[in-house]
Design a protein around this motif. Structure first.
Motif, PDB file in Angstrom:
ATOM      1  N   HIS A  30       0.832  -1.127  -0.101  1.00  0.00           N
ATOM      2  CA  HIS A  30      -0.084   0.031   0.079  1.00  0.00           C
ATOM      3  C   HIS A  30       0.859   1.160  -0.041  1.00  0.00           C
ATOM      4  O   HIS A  30       0.629   2.179  -0.712  1.00  0.00           O
ATOM      5  N   ALA A  31       1.724   1.256   0.802  1.00  0.00           N
ATOM      6  CA  ALA A  31       2.732   2.631   0.828  1.00  0.00           C
ATOM      7  C   ALA A  31       3.598   2.622  -0.375  1.00  0.00           C
ATOM      8  O   ALA A  31       3.509   3.765  -0.822  1.00  0.00           O
ATOM      9  N   THR A  32       3.936   1.756  -1.060  1.00  0.00           N
ATOM     10  CA  THR A  32       4.524   1.613  -2.179  1.00  0.00           C
ATOM     11  C   THR A  32       4.078   2.126  -3.308  1.00  0.00           C
ATOM     12  O   THR A  32       4.259   3.150  -4.174  1.00  0.00           O
ATOM     13  N   LEU A  33       2.561   1.707  -3.309  1.00  0.00           N
ATOM     14  CA  LEU A  33       1.602   2.218  -4.428  1.00  0.00           C
ATOM     15  C   LEU A  33       1.249   3.616  -4.336  1.00  0.00           C
ATOM     16  O   LEU A  33       1.234   4.634  -5.321  1.00  0.00           O
ATOM     17  N   ALA A  34       0.994   4.114  -2.770  1.00  0.00           N
ATOM     18  CA  ALA A  34       0.622   5.388  -2.672  1.00  0.00           C
ATOM     19  C   ALA A  34       1.899   6.570  -3.021  1.00  0.00           C
ATOM     20  O   ALA A  34       1.763   7.377  -3.875  1.00  0.00           O
ATOM     21  N   ASN A  35       3.146   6.132  -2.827  1.00  0.00           N
ATOM     22  CA  ASN A  35       4.121   6.824  -3.192  1.00  0.00           C
ATOM     23  C   ASN A  35       4.557   6.834  -4.728  1.00  0.00           C
ATOM     24  O   ASN A  35       4.764   7.968  -5.148  1.00  0.00           O
ATOM     25  N   ALA A  36       4.375   5.735  -5.279  1.00  0.00           N
ATOM     26  CA  ALA A  36       4.442   5.754  -6.841  1.00  0.00           C
ATOM     27  C   ALA A  36       3.281   6.730  -7.483  1.00  0.00           C
ATOM     28  O   ALA A  36       3.667   7.562  -8.404  1.00  0.00           O
TER      29      ALA A  36
END
Length: 126
Positions: free
Chosen positions: A11-17
């Protein structure tokens, strides 16, 4: 491109991307043999459909936040429940509760196999 090495990190990686406009990382996080539901009642699969769905979300101006409600993992499969939104200042552009199925890859990274972005909404009818 830094892909998540834990299911809980998806989730955090998706939001950052999304927030940095990193289309390549977003796309690399999905298994195109899976399913994405970019809007209620519209399940799609295949690379072209994933790209179209991702581009539509990226076209929404604002900041994406994804809160992980839970992430349950057994072996190389995990299911997550998220609450996410896209805001622009005080304006809420999109808000939803999602369900994601993730699979660990041979290199140890995690990809989303099923992304039902609105799958945990109370009034959703399948």
């Amino acid at each position: 491109m830094n892909l998540p090495t834990t299911a809980a990190g998806v989730h955090a990686t998706l939001a950052n991307a999304f927030n940095t406009g990193d289309v390549n990382t977003v796309l690399s996080m999905y298994d195109f043999n899976g399913i994405i539901v970019p809007e209620p009642g519209k399940a799609v699969s295949g690379r072209a459909s994933f790209e179209e769905a991702i581009q539509a979300i990226l076209s929404i101006k604002g900041k994406m936040e994804i809160k992980t409600v839970y992430c349950l993992q057994t072996g190389d499969i995990a299911v997550g429940r998220s609450e996410w939104n896209i805001t622009d200042g005080e304006e809420v552009k999109v808000t939803a509760k999602g369900i994601e199925v993730m699979k660990q890859q041979e290199d140890g990274s995690w990809k989303v196999l099923i992304d039902h972005a609105f799958g945990a909404l109370e009034n959703l009818v399948a």
